[in-house]
Motif scaffolding. Structure first.
Motif, PDB file in Angstrom:
ATOM      1  N   MET A  13      -1.388  30.148  63.279  1.00  7.85           N
ATOM      2  CA  MET A  13      -1.279  30.372  64.777  1.00  7.85           C
ATOM      3  C   MET A  13      -1.351  28.884  65.118  1.00  7.85           C
ATOM      4  N   SER A  14      -0.935  28.332  66.087  1.00  9.41           N
ATOM      5  CA  SER A  14      -0.914  27.159  66.562  1.00  9.41           C
ATOM      6  C   SER A  14      -2.227  27.208  67.668  1.00  9.41           C
ATOM      7  N   ASN A  15      -2.732  25.874  67.815  1.00  8.22           N
ATOM      8  CA  ASN A  15      -3.908  25.761  68.920  1.00  8.22           C
ATOM      9  C   ASN A  15      -3.582  26.251  70.188  1.00  8.22           C
ATOM     10  N   ASP A  16      -2.006  26.157  70.714  1.00  6.88           N
ATOM     11  CA  ASP A  16      -1.786  26.463  71.927  1.00  6.88           C
ATOM     12  C   ASP A  16      -1.239  27.979  72.262  1.00  6.88           C
ATOM     13  N   SER A  17      -1.629  28.610  71.314  1.00  3.05           N
ATOM     14  CA  SER A  17      -1.032  30.134  71.416  1.00  3.05           C
ATOM     15  C   SER A  17      -2.239  31.039  70.900  1.00  3.05           C
ATOM     16  N   LEU A  18      -2.140  32.372  71.477  1.00  2.93           N
ATOM     17  CA  LEU A  18      -3.112  33.281  71.170  1.00  2.93           C
ATOM     18  C   LEU A  18      -2.447  34.516  70.948  1.00  2.93           C
ATOM     19  N   HIS A  19      -3.165  35.491  70.045  1.00  3.48           N
ATOM     20  CA  HIS A  19      -2.744  36.815  69.545  1.00  3.48           C
ATOM     21  C   HIS A  19      -3.388  37.610  70.342  1.00  3.48           C
ATOM     22  N   LEU A  20      -2.792  38.561  71.126  1.00  3.83           N
ATOM     23  CA  LEU A  20      -3.383  39.679  72.038  1.00  3.83           C
ATOM     24  C   LEU A  20      -2.712  41.044  71.721  1.00  3.83           C
ATOM     25  N   VAL A  21      -3.706  42.006  71.673  1.00  3.88           N
ATOM     26  CA  VAL A  21      -3.298  43.169  71.302  1.00  3.88           C
ATOM     27  C   VAL A  21      -2.814  43.987  72.517  1.00  3.88           C
ATOM     28  N   CYS A  22      -1.583  44.529  72.567  1.00  5.72           N
ATOM     29  CA  CYS A  22      -1.139  45.303  73.882  1.00  5.72           C
ATOM     30  C   CYS A  22      -2.275  46.676  74.232  1.00  5.72           C
ATOM     31  N   PRO A  23      -2.600  46.692  75.256  1.00  7.62           N
ATOM     32  CA  PRO A  23      -3.623  47.852  75.540  1.00  7.62           C
ATOM     33  C   PRO A  23      -2.598  49.317  75.668  1.00  7.62           C
ATOM     34  N   HIS A  24      -1.308  49.122  75.809  1.00  8.79           N
ATOM     35  CA  HIS A  24      -0.532  50.188  75.849  1.00  8.79           C
ATOM     36  C   HIS A  24       0.041  50.926  74.257  1.00  8.79           C
ATOM     37  N   CYS A  25       0.564  50.041  73.675  1.00  5.49           N
ATOM     38  CA  CYS A  25       1.200  50.350  72.189  1.00  5.49           C
ATOM     39  C   CYS A  25       0.637  49.629  71.268  1.00  5.49           C
ATOM     40  N   ALA A  26      -0.486  48.839  71.484  1.00  2.94           N
ATOM     41  CA  ALA A  26      -1.261  48.273  69.984  1.00  2.94           C
ATOM     42  C   ALA A  26      -0.745  47.143  69.487  1.00  2.94           C
ATOM     43  N   ALA A  27       0.708  46.678  69.849  1.00 10.83           N
ATOM     44  CA  ALA A  27       1.572  45.653  69.339  1.00 10.83           C
ATOM     45  C   ALA A  27       0.852  44.316  69.625  1.00 10.83           C
ATOM     46  N   VAL A  28       0.896  43.455  68.460  1.00 10.46           N
ATOM     47  CA  VAL A  28      -0.021  42.108  68.615  1.00 10.46           C
ATOM     48  C   VAL A  28       1.293  41.041  69.160  1.00 10.46           C
ATOM     49  N   ASN A  29       0.674  40.499  70.177  1.00  7.56           N
ATOM     50  CA  ASN A  29       1.892  39.574  70.961  1.00  7.56           C
ATOM     51  C   ASN A  29       1.434  38.188  70.542  1.00  7.56           C
ATOM     52  N   ARG A  30       1.772  37.033  70.594  1.00  9.36           N
ATOM     53  CA  ARG A  30       1.691  35.891  70.556  1.00  9.36           C
ATOM     54  C   ARG A  30       2.020  35.130  72.000  1.00  9.36           C
ATOM     55  N   ILE A  31       1.029  34.770  72.540  1.00  8.49           N
ATOM     56  CA  ILE A  31       1.142  34.181  74.066  1.00  8.49           C
ATOM     57  C   ILE A  31       0.693  32.958  74.120  1.00  8.49           C
ATOM     58  N   PRO A  32       1.451  31.927  74.617  1.00  8.85           N
ATOM     59  CA  PRO A  32       1.055  30.701  74.910  1.00  8.85           C
ATOM     60  C   PRO A  32      -0.421  30.492  75.751  1.00  8.85           C
ATOM     61  N   SER A  33      -1.308  29.758  75.322  1.00  5.93           N
ATOM     62  CA  SER A  33      -2.648  29.741  76.072  1.00  5.93           C
ATOM     63  C   SER A  33      -2.315  29.492  77.541  1.00  5.93           C
ATOM     64  N   ALA A  34      -1.443  28.373  77.762  1.00  3.83           N
ATOM     65  CA  ALA A  34      -1.161  28.366  79.397  1.00  3.83           C
ATOM     66  C   ALA A  34      -0.606  29.082  80.080  1.00  3.83           C
ATOM     67  N   ARG A  35      -0.008  30.178  79.460  1.00  2.00           N
ATOM     68  CA  ARG A  35       0.699  31.356  80.310  1.00  2.00           C
ATOM     69  C   ARG A  35      -0.129  32.683  80.377  1.00  2.00           C
ATOM     70  N   LEU A  36      -1.455  32.652  79.897  1.00  5.34           N
ATOM     71  CA  LEU A  36      -2.384  33.695  80.016  1.00  5.34           C
ATOM     72  C   LEU A  36      -2.279  34.152  81.608  1.00  5.34           C
ATOM     73  N   ALA A  37      -2.652  33.302  82.435  1.00  6.04           N
ATOM     74  CA  ALA A  37      -2.607  33.938  83.882  1.00  6.04           C
ATOM     75  C   ALA A  37      -1.382  34.166  84.418  1.00  6.04           C
ATOM     76  N   ASP A  38      -0.341  34.102  83.880  1.00  4.59           N
ATOM     77  CA  ASP A  38       1.095  34.248  84.337  1.00  4.59           C
ATOM     78  C   ASP A  38       1.436  35.975  84.117  1.00  4.59           C
ATOM     79  N   THR A  39       0.547  36.735  84.272  1.00  4.83           N
ATOM     80  CA  THR A  39       0.847  38.221  84.087  1.00  4.83           C
ATOM     81  C   THR A  39       1.605  38.500  82.763  1.00  4.83           C
ATOM     82  N   PRO A  40       1.347  38.062  81.485  1.00  2.00           N
ATOM     83  CA  PRO A  40       2.111  38.336  80.412  1.00  2.00           C
ATOM     84  C   PRO A  40       2.379  39.802  80.110  1.00  2.00           C
ATOM     85  N   THR A  41       3.472  40.228  79.409  1.00  2.00           N
ATOM     86  CA  THR A  41       3.751  41.420  79.153  1.00  2.00           C
ATOM     87  C   THR A  41       4.102  41.507  77.649  1.00  2.00           C
ATOM     88  N   CYS A  42       4.099  42.860  77.015  1.00  2.00           N
ATOM     89  CA  CYS A  42       4.354  43.158  75.737  1.00  2.00           C
ATOM     90  C   CYS A  42       5.686  43.021  75.070  1.00  2.00           C
TER      91      CYS A  42
END
Length: 145
Positions: free
Chosen positions: A1-30
């Motif tokens: 994992m790079s320093n500018d992305s995070l792994h997030l577990v979807c609250p609906h299907c439990a898939a692990v998503n990689r999201i750029p840190s800068a996009r966390l506030a942009d309402t990311p979807t699974c």
């Protein structure tokens, strides 16, 4: 994992998503189910989803260990829900029913409820027992970062 992305577990299907840190506030979807990754409310965890969210999420996960018969737990529930709306996307907030999941409660030596435990990288980093109001939950969580 790079320093500018995070792994997030979807609250609906439990898939692990990689999201750029800068996009966390942009309402990311699974990427799998296309549902929002943040719901502004606590997740209800069971044994399987607990392990997945605690172990695979790069966000700090704040878990409310509670039970349905506990009056202080029930009185804190609206405050915890309001805290979720304030703390996302910095934190993931979740609830674990200690009556339904006694093995997890025993594993973390839950002696009184409600107990809040903050996890980071799959490990407990802070614990707070007793009912709190919304402002206290938010302040305590942010002070542990």
């Amino acid at each position: 994992m790079s320093n500018d992305s995070l792994h997030l577990v979807c609250p609906h299907c439990a898939a692990v998503n990689r999201i750029p840190s800068a996009r966390l506030a942009d309402t990311p979807t699974c990427g799998k189910c296309r549902q929002p990754l943040f719901t502004a409310k606590p997740l209800e965890l069971d044994a399987a989803s607990f392990e997945r969210h605690i172990g695979r999420s790069d966000l700090p996960v704040l878990v409310d260990f509670w039970a349905p018969w506990c009056a202080p737990c029930r009185s804190m529930a609206p405050a915890f829900a309001a805290a979720a709306a304030q703390l996302e996307p910095e934190f993931r907030l979740a609830k674990l029913d200690t009556e339904a999941e006694p093995a997890i409660a025993a594993r973390f030596a839950i002696r009184s409820i409600p107990t809040l435990i903050l996890f980071r990288g799959g490990r407990e980093i802070a614990r707070q027992s007793g009912a709190l109001d919304t402002a206290s939950i938010v302040r305590w969580a942010r002070s542990q970062r």
